[in-house]
Write an enzyme that holds these catalytic residues in place. Structure first.
Site, PDB file in Angstrom:
ATOM      1  CB  SER A 169      -1.127   0.193   1.467  1.00 34.19           C
ATOM      2  OG  SER A 169      -2.359  -0.857   0.954  1.00 34.19           O
ATOM      3  CE  LYS A 176      -8.214  -5.804   4.702  1.00 33.52           C
ATOM      4  NZ  LYS A 176      -8.322  -6.719   3.510  1.00 33.52           N
ATOM      5  N   GLY A 212     -14.093 -21.356  -0.298  1.00 35.40           N
ATOM      6  CA  GLY A 212     -13.770 -20.325   0.561  1.00 35.40           C
ATOM      7  C   GLY A 212     -13.945 -19.548   1.178  1.00 35.40           C
ATOM      8  CG  ASN A 239      -9.683  -2.031   2.790  1.00 38.57           C
ATOM      9  OD1 ASN A 239     -11.135  -1.181   2.209  1.00 38.57           O
ATOM     10  ND2 ASN A 239      -9.576  -2.289   1.177  1.00 38.57           N
ATOM     11  N   GLY A 252     -13.866 -17.550   4.118  1.00 39.37           N
ATOM     12  CA  GLY A 252     -13.195 -15.771   5.315  1.00 39.37           C
ATOM     13  C   GLY A 252     -13.514 -14.614   4.703  1.00 39.37           C
ATOM     14  N   GLY A 253     -12.830 -13.971   5.336  1.00 42.89           N
ATOM     15  CA  GLY A 253     -12.841 -12.692   4.638  1.00 42.89           C
ATOM     16  C   GLY A 253     -12.847 -12.723   3.469  1.00 42.89           C
ATOM     17  CB  THR A 260      -4.574  -4.627   6.717  1.00 43.84           C
ATOM     18  OG1 THR A 260      -4.472  -5.744   5.812  1.00 43.84           O
ATOM     19  CG2 THR A 260      -2.917  -4.651   7.062  1.00 43.84           C
ATOM     20  CE1 TYR A 267      -0.257  -8.739  -3.967  1.00 38.16           C
ATOM     21  CE2 TYR A 267      -2.201  -9.379  -3.508  1.00 38.16           C
ATOM     22  CZ  TYR A 267      -1.140  -8.828  -2.654  1.00 38.16           C
ATOM     23  OH  TYR A 267      -0.659  -8.158  -1.883  1.00 38.16           O
ATOM     24  CG  ASP A 286     -10.099  -5.356   0.009  1.00 41.08           C
ATOM     25  OD1 ASP A 286      -8.922  -5.028  -0.652  1.00 41.08           O
ATOM     26  OD2 ASP A 286     -10.246  -6.350   1.490  1.00 41.08           O
TER      27      ASP A 286
HETATM   28  P1  NAP Z   1      -8.890 -16.257   5.713  1.00 43.78           P
HETATM   29  O1  NAP Z   1     -10.138 -14.569   5.524  1.00 43.78           O
HETATM   30  O2  NAP Z   1      -7.483 -16.613   6.779  1.00 43.78           O
HETATM   31  O3  NAP Z   1      -9.621 -17.519   5.043  1.00 43.78           O
HETATM   32  C1  NAP Z   1      -9.572 -18.263   5.253  1.00 43.78           C
HETATM   33  C2  NAP Z   1     -10.039 -18.946   4.746  1.00 43.78           C
HETATM   34  O4  NAP Z   1      -9.264 -19.927   3.638  1.00 43.78           O
HETATM   35  C3  NAP Z   1     -11.028 -20.249   4.749  1.00 43.78           C
HETATM   36  O5  NAP Z   1     -12.052 -20.201   4.550  1.00 43.78           O
HETATM   37  C4  NAP Z   1      -9.939 -21.397   5.497  1.00 43.78           C
HETATM   38  O6  NAP Z   1     -11.258 -22.974   5.611  1.00 43.78           O
HETATM   39  C5  NAP Z   1      -9.186 -21.450   3.499  1.00 43.78           C
HETATM   40  N1  NAP Z   1      -8.934 -22.267   3.951  1.00 43.78           N
HETATM   41  C6  NAP Z   1      -7.491 -21.896   4.232  1.00 43.78           C
HETATM   42  N2  NAP Z   1      -6.365 -22.791   4.559  1.00 43.78           N
HETATM   43  C7  NAP Z   1      -6.598 -23.995   3.931  1.00 43.78           C
HETATM   44  C8  NAP Z   1      -6.480 -25.227   2.314  1.00 43.78           C
HETATM   45  N3  NAP Z   1      -5.242 -25.664   3.453  1.00 43.78           N
HETATM   46  N4  NAP Z   1      -6.881 -25.606   2.197  1.00 43.78           N
HETATM   47  C9  NAP Z   1      -8.552 -25.168   1.910  1.00 43.78           C
HETATM   48  N5  NAP Z   1      -8.815 -24.125   2.026  1.00 43.78           N
HETATM   49  C10 NAP Z   1      -8.026 -23.551   3.747  1.00 43.78           C
HETATM   50  O7  NAP Z   1      -8.675 -15.304   4.943  1.00 43.78           O
HETATM   51  P2  NAP Z   1      -8.875 -14.269   3.936  1.00 43.78           P
HETATM   52  O8  NAP Z   1      -8.562 -12.795   4.334  1.00 43.78           O
HETATM   53  O9  NAP Z   1      -9.773 -14.151   3.437  1.00 43.78           O
HETATM   54  O10 NAP Z   1      -7.337 -14.258   2.509  1.00 43.78           O
HETATM   55  C11 NAP Z   1      -7.740 -14.792   1.854  1.00 43.78           C
HETATM   56  C12 NAP Z   1      -6.444 -14.744   0.446  1.00 43.78           C
HETATM   57  O11 NAP Z   1      -7.065 -13.606  -0.462  1.00 43.78           O
HETATM   58  C13 NAP Z   1      -5.294 -14.536   1.123  1.00 43.78           C
HETATM   59  O12 NAP Z   1      -4.610 -15.300  -0.026  1.00 43.78           O
HETATM   60  C14 NAP Z   1      -5.249 -12.627   0.509  1.00 43.78           C
HETATM   61  O13 NAP Z   1      -3.354 -12.094   0.078  1.00 43.78           O
HETATM   62  C15 NAP Z   1      -6.100 -12.668  -0.682  1.00 43.78           C
HETATM   63  N6  NAP Z   1      -6.566 -11.343  -0.897  1.00 43.78           N
HETATM   64  C16 NAP Z   1      -6.475 -10.471  -1.578  1.00 43.78           C
HETATM   65  C17 NAP Z   1      -6.404  -9.225  -2.080  1.00 43.78           C
HETATM   66  C18 NAP Z   1      -6.543  -8.867  -2.924  1.00 43.78           C
HETATM   67  O14 NAP Z   1      -6.501  -7.665  -3.277  1.00 43.78           O
HETATM   68  N7  NAP Z   1      -6.173  -9.131  -4.691  1.00 43.78           N
HETATM   69  C19 NAP Z   1      -7.619  -8.800  -1.255  1.00 43.78           C
HETATM   70  C20 NAP Z   1      -8.094 -10.060   0.312  1.00 43.78           C
HETATM   71  C21 NAP Z   1      -7.677 -11.011   0.419  1.00 43.78           C
HETATM   72  P3  NAP Z   1     -12.121 -23.085   6.450  1.00 43.78           P
HETATM   73  O15 NAP Z   1     -12.964 -21.996   7.483  1.00 43.78           O
HETATM   74  O16 NAP Z   1     -12.038 -24.254   6.146  1.00 43.78           O
HETATM   75  O17 NAP Z   1     -10.939 -22.760   7.133  1.00 43.78           O
END
Ligand code: NAP
Length: 283
Positions: free
Chosen positions: A23, A72, A132, A93, A134-135, A68, A222, A108
């Site tokens: 950022s 968030k 997935g 964010n 998560g967030g 971040t 990315y 986002d």
């Molecule tokens: P998060 O909230 O920690 O999400 C975790 C998710 O991933 C959960 O659904 C979890 O499943 C799953 N997971 C974790 N490890 C796993 C594994 N070994 N096998 C299968 N599923 C698994 O993370 P987040 O904030 O959503 O971010 C996720 C990704 O998005 C990151 O890589 C982040 O860098 C990317 N992102 C990119 C941008 C962008 O601007 N390009 C913006 C935001 C996020 P369970 O519930 O089963 O544990």
């Protein structure tokens, strides 16, 4: 070296950890290109000091901030106002200075929308698979529903996680149930960290049949620039995109909110090229 003087406005990022953030690169690049007298710095904030950090930033006349991991959601209770989409997602964010506090946005989701528009990827009338829960997935699901997706299969390693995000138009399932997804062509969004360090070379789902159902696959990752998920989408006959444009546009939109002006397309293009250089990407 930035020319900081008595009129320089301060922008920043709060999170923990923040060492690897791109950022400051994005925002200081935009300020320089647009000749705007402001500087963007990272603020490492300890868990129990978030409230003080937000209040302190306001008192110090910080006019905008990004938020971040892991703040968030937690930051919401310290805001004066929240944008409708950010409220729906439950995550903020970007903070924009208003009277007596900050207003929270989720760029986002808006960034992903603008990235998809720039890549010619349609949402309205499509059916989607989101991997997935998560967030990131929460932002993706809210955005797709808001933009008129017909339905979403939400697949997560632990089905309970997907069930928490279930609502009208969203069918939750565990990875062991993905074979039940009817044979059609879907837009798919990969939102787990599987595919980046330390799980480079892996995809959350590695069943070739699954990928034959995808016409367009977006990985939010990315770094690396191309993931196993993207490779499998292409092998299945679909088009694949990574998350760098989402990162680019979430930054651009935050910058536009803070400065109340549009960033010209030619500068966005140059910033994207600079980001790739920063990430050592040669494509
Ligand atoms: P998060 O909230 O920690 O999400 C975790 C998710 O991933 C959960 O659904 C979890 O499943 C799953 N997971 C974790 N490890 C796993 C594994 N070994 N096998 C299968 N599923 C698994 O993370 P987040 O904030 O959503 O971010 C996720 C990704 O998005 C990151 O890589 C982040 O860098 C990317 N992102 C990119 C941008 C962008 O601007 N390009 C913006 C935001 C996020 P369970 O519930 O089963 O544990």
């Amino acid at each position: 070296m930035k020319n900081v003087n008595g009129r320089t406005r301060l922008l920043g990022l709060i999170g923990n950890p923040i060492e690897h953030t791109l950022s400051p690169f994005i925002h200081n690049y935009l300020s320089e290109k647009l000749s705007i007298n402001e500087v963007y710095v990272p603020f490492l904030v300890e868990q129990e000091r978030l409230k003080e950090a937000v209040r302190g930033a306001y008192a110090l006349n910080v006019f905008g901030m990004n938020v971040t991991i892991p703040y968030k959601n937690q930051v919401i209770e310290y805001l004066k106002e929240i944008d409708v989409l950010a409220k729906e997602i439950g995550a903020v964010n970007t903070l924009v200075r208003i009277k007596d506090g900050y207003k929270g946005y989720n760029t986002d989701a808006l960034g992903l929308l603008r990235a998809m528009e720039s890549q010619g990827i349609a949402i309205k009338g499509e059916e989607a698979i989101v991997i997935g829960a998560g967030g990131g997935a929460k932002a993706v699901v809210s955005l797709l529903l808001k933009e008129g997706i017909k339905g979403i299969y939400l697949c997560n390693r632990h089905k309970e996680g997907a069930q928490k995000l279930a609502k009208e138009g969203v069918i939750p399932m565990g990875f062991d149930e993905i074979k039940k997804i009817p044979y059609k062509k879907y837009l798919a969004v990969q939102t787990t960290p599987v595919g980046m360090f330390p799980k480079e070379g892996r995809a959350p789902v590695e069943d070739e049949e699954f990928y034959k159902k995808i016409h367009t696959g977006i990985d939010l990752i990315y770094r690396p620039f191309s993931t196993k998920f993207m490779e499998m989408v292409k092998e299945g006959g679909g088009k694949a995109f990574n998350g760098l444009k989402m990162l680019l546009y979430q930054g651009v939109i935050a910058y536009e909110l803070w400065n109340d002006r549009k960033v010209p397309e030619d500068i966005i293009y140059l910033l994207y090229e600079e980001l790739k250089r920063e990430l050592n990407i040669s494509e």
